[in-house]
Design an enzyme around this catalytic site. Structure first.
Site: not given
Length: 428
Positions: A400, A404
């Site tokens: 992450h 995204d």
């Protein structure tokens, strides 16, 4: 007679230290030139260390699981001639050798072979049938005995050895089986309900230690997030069956894996940020044009990830053949070091054991891993009708920090579209 010191050799690629996995000899053994002395591991490659000379083992330089420096003392031999260690009062006795196991006092020679054969039974008659060694103490046994014990489902930890220094012999396995059978018969049906108080300390060494370190490092450094999507693979499975029927005899049978690889290759053209590696120290993401797919493979020793290089350059059968070769090399322990590194994205599949959902761990420093769950037949609504379809979940994880959620979801949806309409896999 002289003393010959064998040092840990430099096995290449700038390795400064290795882990000692297993001794193939023990103190007192006579060895021949080129005989394998030990197995060591660097990263995920296991290497056998042969003896450059013939001689008798005087001392071993470490215990299995110990990390040893390249150039450090591995073993000492007594050899014919002067050897390579100058004899002196200080050098005549090794300063701090480590024996393979705590040495027992040597027993007097056995009078007759029959007495040696009966020794295991005598030992077992006088000792508890489940007596085990101290935690961390590795039973001495030849590779053949270890393999036979594995085939029979016997834990060597519980077998009393009658050989030199407690070495477990084939006769000891026979005695264990005989005694174990008699205990089972005497216990009757209630034996399966008896309380158990045994425990076993299993050192985390070799490949298992490397896996543990890599998994811990990945989970500690990477903020994972997972995304699960179901895919209708009915048409894909029909295509696979047709191709196998038409071409399987000449070109080999296709599994689902090469289709998944092909779908990833095509989808990554629009999502190059997922075919990447993230150097979190330099804070640089490197995107790759070549698709080097790590194929998570289970071996007897643990998880291996051989790398299917340039998956974009092969057709279905080319990738299928290379995956089969790499998987066999990994399972047999013959994979080369360069075949176990350099992947840009990983594909993980547990086959028929794949479950419904999984949360695979990213293969650091990559940024994505695609997990494949098993195919199941389920009732689905198609065109207003309930029909049986073959459904499969993809459970994937992403880094992450650099990926995204929207991009990850779009990538998996692209893979889904390709697999649900398999003709599009081959459109350029």
């Amino acid at each position: 007679m002289g003393t010959h010191v064998i040092k840990m050799p430099d096995i290449g690629e700038g390795i400064a230290e290795v882990e000692l996995v297993e001794w193939h000899v023990q103190v007192g053994d006579s060895v021949n030139e080129d005989q394998v002395l030990a197995e060591v591991m660097t990263d995920k490659a296991t290497v056998e260390i042969p003896s450059p000379v013939a001689g008798r083992i005087l001392a071993l330089g470490g215990q299995p699981g110990q990390v040893m420096a390249v150039g450090g003392e591995l073993i000492r031999l007594e050899v014919e001639g002067a050897g390579n260690l100058a004899e002196s009062p200080a050098a005549a006795t090794p300063a701090a050798p480590v024996a393979a196991t705590p040495e027992k006092p040597k027993e007097a020679p056995v009078a007759a072979p029959k007495a040696a054969a009966e020794a295991p039974r005598a030992l077992r008659d006088s000792e508890a049938p489940r007596q085990r060694r101290q935690p961390g103490e590795r039973p001495l046994a030849s590779p053949a005995v270890r393999q036979r014990a594995r085939d029979l489902g016997i834990e060597l930890q519980f077998v009393q050895g009658s050989g030199p220094a407690g070495r477990v012999l084939h006769e000891d396995l026979d005695a264990y089986l005989t005694q174990d059978g008699s205990v089972a018969r005497s216990g009757g049906a209630a034996q399966g309900y008896a309380e158990r108080h045994d425990e076993q300390a299993v050192p985390v060494i070799g490949l298992r230690r490397k896996i543990a370190q890599k998994m811990q490092d990945a989970k500690r450094r990477i903020p994972h997030f997972s995304y699960v999507e179901e895919i209708d693979v009915t048409d894909l499975e029909a295509l696979r069956a047709h191709l196998n029927q038409k071409w399987g005899g000449q070109r080999g049978k296709l599994t689902l894996l090469p289709f998944l690889v092909r779908a990833m290759v095509v989808a990554l053209r629009d999502f190059p940020q997922l075919n990447a590696r993230y150097d979190d120290e330099a804070e640089v993401v490197t995107r790759y044009g070549a698709v080097h797919v790590g194929i998570a493979t289970q071996s007897d020793n643990g998880l291996m990830v051989p790398v299917l290089r340039h998956a974009e350059s092969r057709d279905l059968w080319g990738n299928a053949s290379e995956v089969a070769r790499l998987a066999e090399a990994a399972r047999s322990g013959k994979a080369q070091r360069q075949e176990l590194s350099g992947s840009t994205i990983t594909l993980s599949s547990l086959g028929v054991l794949g479950g419904i959902v999984s949360t695979p761990v990213i293969n650091h420093p990559e940024v994505a891993i695609v997990g494949v769950n098993r195919i199941v037949e389920r009732p689905m609504v198609v065109g207003g009708n309930i029909v049986v379809r073959k459904m499969m979940n993809l459970s994937s994880s992403f880094d992450h920090r650099v990926v995204d959620g929207m991009d990850a979801a779009a990538f998996i949806q692209a893979v889904r579209g390709l697999l649900e309409h398999p003709a599009t896999l081959f459109l350029e």
